[in-house]
Design an enzyme around this catalytic site. Structure first.
Site, mmCIF file in Angstrom:
data_model
loop_
_atom_site.group_PDB
_atom_site.id
_atom_site.type_symbol
_atom_site.label_atom_id
_atom_site.label_comp_id
_atom_site.label_asym_id
_atom_site.label_seq_id
_atom_site.Cartn_x
_atom_site.Cartn_y
_atom_site.Cartn_z
ATOM 1 N N GLY A 138 18.984 -41.431 35.863
ATOM 2 C CA GLY A 138 19.190 -42.095 34.579
ATOM 3 C C GLY A 138 20.595 -42.643 34.462
ATOM 4 O O GLY A 138 21.127 -42.791 33.360
ATOM 5 N N GLY A 139 21.201 -42.943 35.610
ATOM 6 C CA GLY A 139 22.518 -43.565 35.602
ATOM 7 C C GLY A 139 23.625 -42.668 35.090
ATOM 8 O O GLY A 139 24.671 -43.163 34.673
ATOM 9 N N SER A 221 17.948 -41.113 42.153
ATOM 10 C CA SER A 221 18.898 -42.071 41.597
ATOM 11 C C SER A 221 20.247 -41.397 41.328
ATOM 12 O O SER A 221 20.872 -40.901 42.260
ATOM 13 C CB SER A 221 18.308 -42.723 40.344
ATOM 14 O OG SER A 221 19.035 -43.858 39.958
#
Length: 540
Positions: A138-139, A221
């Site tokens: 989620g960055g 991610s």
């Protein structure tokens, strides 16, 4: 709201003497009679059950990082006795709206969830089931552990799965001279949270039938970037025995760069930029929502000198890391979802005249795996618009190959020299898009798409998304088995599965293509993603 009130608002546990607790349970039937229980220290966690599973949610693994504990390493949760309600997840950490999480302003958020396969014999320390601990993506600005439903992964494969909340954004990845002058580990507070959760697992997971000496960390991610950091962090030594990296990069930046970004945020919220105690006090009084609104968190870890001593890639290249078996893989069309968010879903599809400007943005996207502006002419020639049906697809391929696929491939060539390494490419180009609406091109096997095969992501799936086909459900079972086999024994292979060969640094492969109707090993990964070209590109 006072600190006490804020703490009570987000609290997930209540403590009462054991005798009183039993009386309350008997008199009021607060919990189901057959509700699963786990003893952690002098606490009794009461969870929920479903066929073949026991689940414990909202378990506090550290004190609430509020007040003077904001921007401090996580403090262990205080020892207490009594009955703890573990039937509901705890609050997610402060974040804005995103496809990956639910907006929150609650700093009291350091909770984890444990999903346990129940075989009728209860949860006993001697069962020593493999443990898998997941850190969401989620960055570094969005997400929470409870959104990743691990029921199928645990039930089908007899593994214990832990999902973890950690601090995000300006509260989790933040440097400022005043904070960094304090006598504690700095900047990577979200990573420090993750390591604290692993200490909790080490100390307590046996109560759930898990093996504290067989822990696999995995993340996607930003969560995968975190896995890279833990692999090289001396502070994480011994906290895990295997690692799975999904669609990540060895991304980091210097403490000075992070401090410059922190000074900018401090100015936005009206606090000093110097190293004085007044600046730290000012920052700790800023309302949560103001910090979230002002943050501009890069998708990178921070070289703080303790958790991260130097660049991740340098440590891996020198073999100076926690040499555990690793699965490190990517998706066939990583950039399609990312380009969709950058262009179509941010206003309009990319047009030809803006292609080189778009490449400049992509080059600055993730530190260490970005590229210099001087490389753009060569990139725009290699990825000429004439080769693609739309400019957005050209940009997407640059992201796929240059920012994610080839960096992972090159890192695997390095790690394979020192420890067992396996690489995959999730290649189901019919994968559903569950978090983004249709755009001007197909998402295919885009970023984030492999997670729907490992977890039930119903809670964040867009309404109207079609169900998986039978072939995709079968692929999901296969992938979950691969992941769990690796967690059990350090090798994804297993009975009834297509053979997954170990990555050979001398042969630079093979790569396991995860696809329907059956997965297979391939040797053309580097060619398809033009990794030879990307080895010539100047990085930044």
């Amino acid at each position: 709201m006072s600190i006490l009130a804020a703490s009570l608002r987000g609290a997930k546990r209540f403590f009462v003497p054991a005798a009183v607790a039993m009386a309350v349970l008997s008199a009021t039937s607060v919990f189901a009679v057959d509700a699963p229980q786990a003893n952690v220290g002098r606490e009794t966690l009461v969870g929920t059950s479903s066929p073949g599973l026991a689940k414990f949610m909202g378990i506090r693994y550290a004190q609430a990082p509020i007040g003077d504990l904001r921007w401090k390493p996580p403090a262990p949760a205080p020892a207490a006795s009594g009955t703890v309600d573990a039937t509901k997840p705890g609050s997610g950490c402060p974040q804005g709206k995103s496809p990956w999480g639910v907006p929150s302003s609650n700093e009291d958020c350091l909770f984890l969830n444990v999903t346990v396969p129940a075989d009728g014999s209860g949860m006993q320390f001697w069962q020593r089931k493999p443990v898998m601990v997941f850190f969401y993506g989620g960055g570094f600005t969005g997400g929470s552990g409870d959104l990743y439903n691990a029921d199928d992964l645990a039930r089908e494969n007899d593994v214990v799965v832990v999902t973890v909340n950690y601090r995000l954004g300006a509260l989790g990845f933040f440097a400022h001279p005043a904070l960094d002058a304090e006598d504690h580990a700095v900047a990577n507070y979200g990573l420090l949270d993750q390591q604290q959760s692993l200490r909790w697992v080490r100390d307590n997971i046996a109560s759930f039938g898990g093996n504290p000496d067989n822990v696999t960390i995995f993340g996607e991610s930003a969560g995968a970037i975190a896995i890279y950091a833990h692999i090289v962090s001396p502070m994480a030594a011994g906290l895990f025995q295997k690692a799975i990296i999904e669609s990540g990069a060895p991304a980091d930046q210097t403490l000075q760069t992070a401090e410059d970004q922190g000074k900018t945020l401090a100015q936005k919220v009206g606090c000093p930029v110097d190293a004085g105690a007044e600046a730290a006090a000012c920052l700790r009084k800023v309302p949560v929502d103001a910090l979230v609104s002002a943050q501009a968190t890069p998708i990178a870890t921070i070289i703080d000198g303790k958790l991260l001593i130097g660049p991740i890639a340098d440590a891996l290249g020198a073999g100076h890391y926690n040499r555990v078996p690793v699965i490190n893989g990517t998706n066939h069309d990583e950039g399609n979802l990312i380009a969709g968010f950058m262009f179509d879903l941010s206003g309009s599809p990319l047009v030809a005249k803006d292609y080189e400007k778009a490449l400049q943005g992509i080059g600055s996207f993730i530190p260490r795996v970005g590229f210099a502006d001087a490389a753009i002419p060569a990139i725009s020639k290699t990825y000429a618009l004439s080769k693609y049906k739309a400019p957005g697809l050209a940009a997407a391929q640059v992201i796929t190959d240059g920012v994610i696929a080839c960096p992972a491939f090159e890192i695997n060539k390095v790690m394979a020299k020192y420890s067992p390494t396996f690489e995959y490419e999730m290649a189901d180009t019919d994968a559903r898009s569950i978090v983004a609406p249709p755009i001007s091109f197909s998402y295919r096997a885009g970023h984030f798409s492999e997670l729907q095969y490992l977890f039930d992501l119903t809670s964040i799936t867009l309404k109207g998304t079609p169900d998986m086909t039978d072939a995709q459900k079968a692929l999901g079972r296969q992938m979950r088995a691969y992941w769990a086999n690796f967690a059990r024994a350090g090798n994804p292979d297993g009975t009834g599965l297509p053979v997954w060969p170990r990555f050979d640094d001398g042969k630079a492969g093979p790569v396991q293509s995860l696809n329907k109707p059956t997965s297979r090993s391939i040797n053309n990964f580097a060619t398809e993603h033009q990794c030879a070209f990307w080895r010539t590109v100047e990085r930044k």
